[in-house]
Design a protein around this motif. Structure first.
Motif, mmCIF file in Angstrom:
data_model
loop_
_atom_site.group_PDB
_atom_site.id
_atom_site.type_symbol
_atom_site.label_atom_id
_atom_site.label_comp_id
_atom_site.label_asym_id
_atom_site.label_seq_id
_atom_site.Cartn_x
_atom_site.Cartn_y
_atom_site.Cartn_z
ATOM 1 N N ASP A 60 0.844 -1.238 0.069
ATOM 2 C CA ASP A 60 0.080 0.144 -0.002
ATOM 3 C C ASP A 60 0.969 1.302 0.125
ATOM 4 O OD1 ASP A 60 0.768 -1.103 2.690
ATOM 5 O OD2 ASP A 60 -0.992 0.430 3.513
ATOM 6 N N HIS A 61 2.026 0.937 0.193
ATOM 7 C CA HIS A 61 3.074 2.199 0.341
ATOM 8 C C HIS A 61 4.021 2.259 -1.184
ATOM 9 C CE1 HIS A 61 2.334 3.689 4.488
ATOM 10 N NE2 HIS A 61 1.834 2.461 4.628
ATOM 11 N N ILE A 62 4.169 1.287 -1.745
ATOM 12 C CA ILE A 62 4.987 1.151 -2.710
ATOM 13 C C ILE A 62 4.622 0.976 -3.934
ATOM 14 C CG2 ILE A 62 5.460 -1.491 -2.700
ATOM 15 C CD1 ILE A 62 8.478 -0.777 -2.893
ATOM 16 N N ALA A 63 3.244 0.701 -4.093
ATOM 17 C CA ALA A 63 2.657 0.088 -5.367
ATOM 18 C C ALA A 63 3.059 0.778 -6.625
ATOM 19 C CB ALA A 63 1.145 -0.130 -5.086
ATOM 20 N N GLY A 64 2.859 2.345 -6.453
ATOM 21 C CA GLY A 64 3.045 3.289 -7.534
ATOM 22 C C GLY A 64 4.419 3.601 -7.747
ATOM 23 N N ALA A 65 5.164 3.279 -6.903
ATOM 24 C CA ALA A 65 6.642 3.782 -6.883
ATOM 25 C C ALA A 65 7.330 3.835 -8.353
ATOM 26 C CB ALA A 65 7.416 3.322 -5.995
ATOM 27 N N ARG A 66 7.381 2.279 -8.940
ATOM 28 C CA ARG A 66 8.024 1.974 -9.870
ATOM 29 C C ARG A 66 7.460 2.882 -11.412
ATOM 30 N NH1 ARG A 66 12.634 0.652 -12.413
ATOM 31 N NH2 ARG A 66 12.390 -1.086 -14.306
ATOM 32 N N ARG A 67 6.176 2.813 -11.311
ATOM 33 C CA ARG A 67 5.441 3.547 -12.613
ATOM 34 C C ARG A 67 5.796 5.156 -12.430
ATOM 35 N NH1 ARG A 67 -0.449 2.603 -12.186
ATOM 36 N NH2 ARG A 67 -0.292 4.121 -14.093
ATOM 37 N N LEU A 68 5.598 5.606 -11.241
ATOM 38 C CA LEU A 68 5.996 7.181 -11.046
ATOM 39 C C LEU A 68 7.325 7.337 -11.629
ATOM 40 C CD1 LEU A 68 4.787 9.855 -10.379
ATOM 41 C CD2 LEU A 68 5.748 9.393 -8.113
ATOM 42 N N VAL A 86 9.614 -7.121 -1.005
ATOM 43 C CA VAL A 86 9.460 -7.013 -2.502
ATOM 44 C C VAL A 86 9.396 -8.459 -3.097
ATOM 45 C CG1 VAL A 86 10.411 -5.785 -4.387
ATOM 46 C CG2 VAL A 86 10.507 -4.764 -2.419
ATOM 47 N N GLU A 87 10.156 -9.137 -2.650
ATOM 48 C CA GLU A 87 10.032 -10.440 -3.254
ATOM 49 C C GLU A 87 9.013 -11.274 -3.053
ATOM 50 O OE1 GLU A 87 13.668 -12.283 -1.273
ATOM 51 O OE2 GLU A 87 15.098 -10.916 -2.707
ATOM 52 N N ILE A 88 8.383 -11.014 -2.006
ATOM 53 C CA ILE A 88 6.898 -11.726 -1.789
ATOM 54 C C ILE A 88 5.802 -10.561 -2.068
ATOM 55 C CG2 ILE A 88 7.984 -13.193 -0.110
ATOM 56 C CD1 ILE A 88 6.539 -11.418 2.071
ATOM 57 N N MET A 89 5.963 -9.639 -3.161
ATOM 58 C CA MET A 89 4.730 -8.761 -3.479
ATOM 59 C C MET A 89 3.483 -9.340 -4.022
ATOM 60 S SD MET A 89 4.185 -5.466 -3.104
ATOM 61 C CE MET A 89 5.885 -5.154 -2.588
ATOM 62 N N ASP A 90 3.637 -10.727 -4.561
ATOM 63 C CA ASP A 90 2.642 -11.475 -4.986
ATOM 64 C C ASP A 90 1.829 -11.915 -4.020
ATOM 65 O OD1 ASP A 90 4.701 -13.134 -4.240
ATOM 66 O OD2 ASP A 90 4.155 -14.853 -5.520
ATOM 67 N N ALA A 93 -0.307 -8.849 -2.470
ATOM 68 C CA ALA A 93 -1.178 -8.644 -3.393
ATOM 69 C C ALA A 93 -2.544 -9.382 -2.977
ATOM 70 C CB ALA A 93 -0.749 -8.588 -4.678
ATOM 71 N N GLU A 94 -2.069 -10.811 -2.741
ATOM 72 C CA GLU A 94 -3.021 -12.021 -2.559
ATOM 73 C C GLU A 94 -3.764 -11.394 -1.252
ATOM 74 O OE1 GLU A 94 -3.650 -16.754 -1.832
ATOM 75 O OE2 GLU A 94 -1.797 -15.873 -2.768
ATOM 76 N N TRP A 95 -2.858 -11.144 0.074
ATOM 77 C CA TRP A 95 -3.508 -10.871 1.168
ATOM 78 C C TRP A 95 -4.482 -9.593 1.275
ATOM 79 C CZ3 TRP A 95 2.088 -10.550 3.602
ATOM 80 C CH2 TRP A 95 2.755 -11.773 3.479
ATOM 81 N N MET A 96 -4.126 -8.650 0.424
ATOM 82 C CA MET A 96 -4.826 -7.381 0.170
ATOM 83 C C MET A 96 -5.845 -7.218 -0.591
ATOM 84 S SD MET A 96 -1.987 -4.488 0.792
ATOM 85 C CE MET A 96 -0.504 -4.750 2.229
ATOM 86 N N GLY A 97 -5.948 -8.546 -1.545
ATOM 87 C CA GLY A 97 -6.946 -8.534 -2.453
ATOM 88 C C GLY A 97 -6.853 -7.530 -3.724
ATOM 89 N N VAL A 98 -5.638 -7.143 -4.029
ATOM 90 C CA VAL A 98 -5.604 -6.225 -4.986
ATOM 91 C C VAL A 98 -4.656 -6.716 -6.027
ATOM 92 C CG1 VAL A 98 -5.781 -4.277 -3.465
ATOM 93 C CG2 VAL A 98 -3.515 -5.117 -3.715
ATOM 94 N N ALA A 99 -4.366 -6.085 -7.230
ATOM 95 C CA ALA A 99 -3.866 -6.328 -8.380
ATOM 96 C C ALA A 99 -2.212 -6.395 -7.960
ATOM 97 C CB ALA A 99 -3.865 -5.571 -9.628
#
Length: 210
Positions: A60-68, A86-90, A93-99
């Protein structure tokens, strides 16, 4: 100094834009989503993003950093101790129910005492492990402003039951790093309402206990 705070992403992370009106340079802290809104605020304030800082590597804090970073060319800073997250970002995403967002290692690790500047506005990196191993706060001494990530909240502290969390370490970080700041220091937590160090010393049960 320009300072805009607004919630982004599904978990309403507090994103900060800190800018220098003279140079037009700005840092974006915790771009956890809603990049259209972030870019709209930058444009409205006539600022350009030259630095991106992530207080810790929860989605929820890093999700947009790469694209920005890809959009602006600005480097991304966060502490390398959060690379395991970062290595377990998948999984995050599953825990939070987001892409699953596109993430990457930092362009440079934000280490204790490091200075990050935009124009004449300078922040000092404070490594405050506990919520995660690499959790950091950004302290702007001239402005007496603390961007606390999920280390300190109004009336509370960051949870330590997620991967990388350590209850003992967060209490040490609070006691040894944040409690010594000037009481009038404004605190922008990772979520929720702003506060200040003096109010937290007086009313936050976790700090009273220390």
């Amino acid at each position: 100094m320009v300072h805009e705070v607004f919630p982004v992403g599904p978990l309403q992370c507090n994103c900060s834009i800190v800018g220098d009106e003279t140079t037009g340079e700005a840092m974006v802290v915790d771009p956890g989503g809603d990049l259209v809104r972030i870019r709209a605020v930058l444009e409205a304030k006539k600022l350009r993003c030259t630095q991106i800082v992530v207080t810790h590597a929860h989605l929820d804090h890093i999700a947009g950093a790469r694209r920005l970073s890809q959009m602006t060319g600005a480097p991304v800073f966060y502490n390398q101790l959060d690379l395991p997250l970062v290595e377990i970002m998948d999984q995050q995403a599953e825990w939070m129910g987001v892409a699953l967002p596109e993430v990457a290692p930092p362009d440079a690790s934000a280490e204790e005492g490091m200075k990050i500047s935009v124009g004449g506005v300078t922040a000092e990196v404070m490594h405050t492990p506990g919520h995660t191993e690499g959790s950091l706060c950004l302290y702007f001494p001239n402005e007496r402003l603390l961007l606390a990530g999920d280390t300190l909240f109004k009336g509370g502290i960051g949870r330590t039951d997620l991967p990388g969390g350590d209850a003992r370490k967060i209490l040490v970080s609070l006691q040894e790093r944040l409690m010594g700041l000037p009481e009038q220091t404004i605190v922008v937590p990772g979520h929720g309402a702003l506060t200040n160090i003096g109010d937290e010393l007086e009313n936050n049960p976790w700090l009273i206990g220390l």
